[in-house]
Scaffold this active site. Structure first.
Site, mmCIF file in Angstrom:
data_model
loop_
_atom_site.group_PDB
_atom_site.id
_atom_site.type_symbol
_atom_site.label_atom_id
_atom_site.label_comp_id
_atom_site.label_asym_id
_atom_site.label_seq_id
_atom_site.Cartn_x
_atom_site.Cartn_y
_atom_site.Cartn_z
ATOM 1 N N ASP A 174 0.863 -1.181 0.000
ATOM 2 C CA ASP A 174 0.000 0.000 0.000
ATOM 3 C C ASP A 174 0.902 1.235 0.000
ATOM 4 O O ASP A 174 1.569 1.517 1.007
ATOM 5 C CB ASP A 174 -0.905 0.014 1.231
ATOM 6 C CG ASP A 174 -1.958 -1.090 1.199
ATOM 7 O OD1 ASP A 174 -1.694 -2.157 0.624
ATOM 8 O OD2 ASP A 174 -3.046 -0.878 1.770
ATOM 9 N N LYS A 237 -6.978 3.201 -3.519
ATOM 10 C CA LYS A 237 -7.390 3.171 -2.116
ATOM 11 C C LYS A 237 -7.724 4.578 -1.648
ATOM 12 O O LYS A 237 -7.032 5.537 -1.993
ATOM 13 C CB LYS A 237 -6.259 2.560 -1.281
ATOM 14 C CG LYS A 237 -6.482 2.532 0.215
ATOM 15 C CD LYS A 237 -5.286 1.873 0.904
ATOM 16 C CE LYS A 237 -5.363 1.978 2.419
ATOM 17 N NZ LYS A 237 -4.178 1.354 3.079
ATOM 18 N N LYS A 273 -10.136 -0.095 -2.648
ATOM 19 C CA LYS A 273 -9.986 -0.316 -1.212
ATOM 20 C C LYS A 273 -10.477 0.909 -0.468
ATOM 21 O O LYS A 273 -9.985 2.019 -0.688
ATOM 22 C CB LYS A 273 -8.537 -0.617 -0.834
ATOM 23 C CG LYS A 273 -8.352 -0.845 0.677
ATOM 24 C CD LYS A 273 -6.945 -1.290 1.015
ATOM 25 C CE LYS A 273 -6.747 -1.418 2.519
ATOM 26 N NZ LYS A 273 -5.383 -1.886 2.886
#
Length: 337
Positions: A174, A237, A273
């Site tokens: 991430d 995300k 996400k």
């Protein structure tokens, strides 16, 4: 005690969707500035659409339990505290393996389903610990990287952190983008940055954190989403969880529509996400409804949708216990780590 369910609980499209899907990675495409600059967002329309989600779709009883089981399989079970320890990470991994008490699953007729979380997520320092603790479970280890959460450390150090996490066993990375590239509309710099990060990830999947609460406008969110996908992001995300405003449904709607547009135009599927501020089972269901409505059932699988959270799992387990027993248990009966 209320009657037990009259039939086994399964996810809305059958238990097979609980298994991690296999899909080709998004290879990215050459940068297209014109496409980025053409992105538009009608804020009032987005906010109206987001406000109707709860009223348009509701799930009750057996169906709600099924959706909550599905939500568990989409969670990136996360710990990102300054006082994290190896012991806490090992406890988190134990919970990831068995996120719901076996007795509850048996009563619901779901004891045979492979209920596990989508991934375990934490800092680089604990990747090796998590990798050992999850061994044999099939649960990926995800590491936050690139100077998380601000992403302002020297670029070579950020790339080095990615490589170190991959070498330690992380299968998902991430990363945080440089927000100033978005705020100054330096889209080519953002593309080059994410492209380099993807290359540093190698075979590990890359989730690009937009930090949407710091991007100023929904239009910037849409544009940043497109650029990251062009650069080869496997997921986009919402947030680091450290901003003052994190995952919101309007932001999720804009990002979902960018994903749909990218898929329609290029044929490549990209995941979403949602992370930060999702604490209740009701909020988790809102996100599942949004994704189902905007992107379809295929996205309700862990290879295309994740919920970055920790406390939400405890509330989901409480709701499942209420479904089985008719009573709500105390939150401390469902510790995460």
């Amino acid at each position: 005690m209320p009657d037990q369910p009259s039939r086994p609980i399964v996810a809305p499209s059958g238990p097979a969707v609980l298994e991690l899907g296999v899909r080709p990675r998004n290879p990215g495409i050459p940068f297209e500035l014109e496409w980025v600059e053409q992105a538009r967002v009608n804020r009032s329309a987005v906010e109206r659409r987001s406000a109707t989600l709860r009223g348009r779709r509701t799930v009750k009883k057996e169906w709600q339990a099924a959706w909550l089981l599905r939500a568990i399989t989409l969670i990136d079970l996360t710990t990102l505290s300054g006082d994290d320890t190896p012991g806490r990470v090992r406890r988190l991994c134990a919970k990831a393996r068995r996120p719901v008490r076996a007795d509850l699953l048996e009563v619901m007729g779901a004891g045979h389903l492979p209920i596990r979380v989508g991934a375990v997520c934490g800092y680089h320092a604990f990747v090796s610990t998590a990798n050992d603790a999850r061994e044999g479970s099939g649960i990926p280890v995800a590491a936050v990287s690139t100077g998380f959460p601000a992403g302002l450390s020297p670029f070579e150090l950020r790339l080095g952190e990615i490589r170190a996490s991959v070498a330690a066993g992380a299968e998902e990375i991430d990363v945080v983008i440089t927000r100033s590239h978005v705020l100054t509309e330096n889209w080519h710099a953002l593309y080059d940055e994410v492209r380099a990060m993807r290359e540093a990830c190698g075979d590990a999947h890359i989730k690009t954190i937009l930090a949407t609460g710091e991007l100023g406008t929904l239009r910037n969110v849409a544009r940043a989403s497109l650029v990251c996908m062009m650069a080869g992001a496997d997921f986009i995300k919402t947030s680091t969880g450290k901003e003052s405003v994190n995952a919101t449904l309007p932001v999720g709607l804009v990002m979902s529509r960018a994903i749909r547009e990218y898929q329609e135009r290029t044929g490549h599927m990209v995941g979403l996400k949602a992370a930060g501020g999702i604490r209740s089972a009701r909020e988790a269901l809102d996100w599942l409804v949004l994704v189902k409505d905007e992107l379809g059932d295929r996205w309700l699988r862990p290879d295309l949708f994740r919920l970055g959270a920790s406390t939400v799992l405890a509330d989901i387990e409480r709701q499942l216990e209420h479904f089985v027993t008719g009573r709500y248990s105390a939150a401390h009966r469902h510790p995460t780590a």
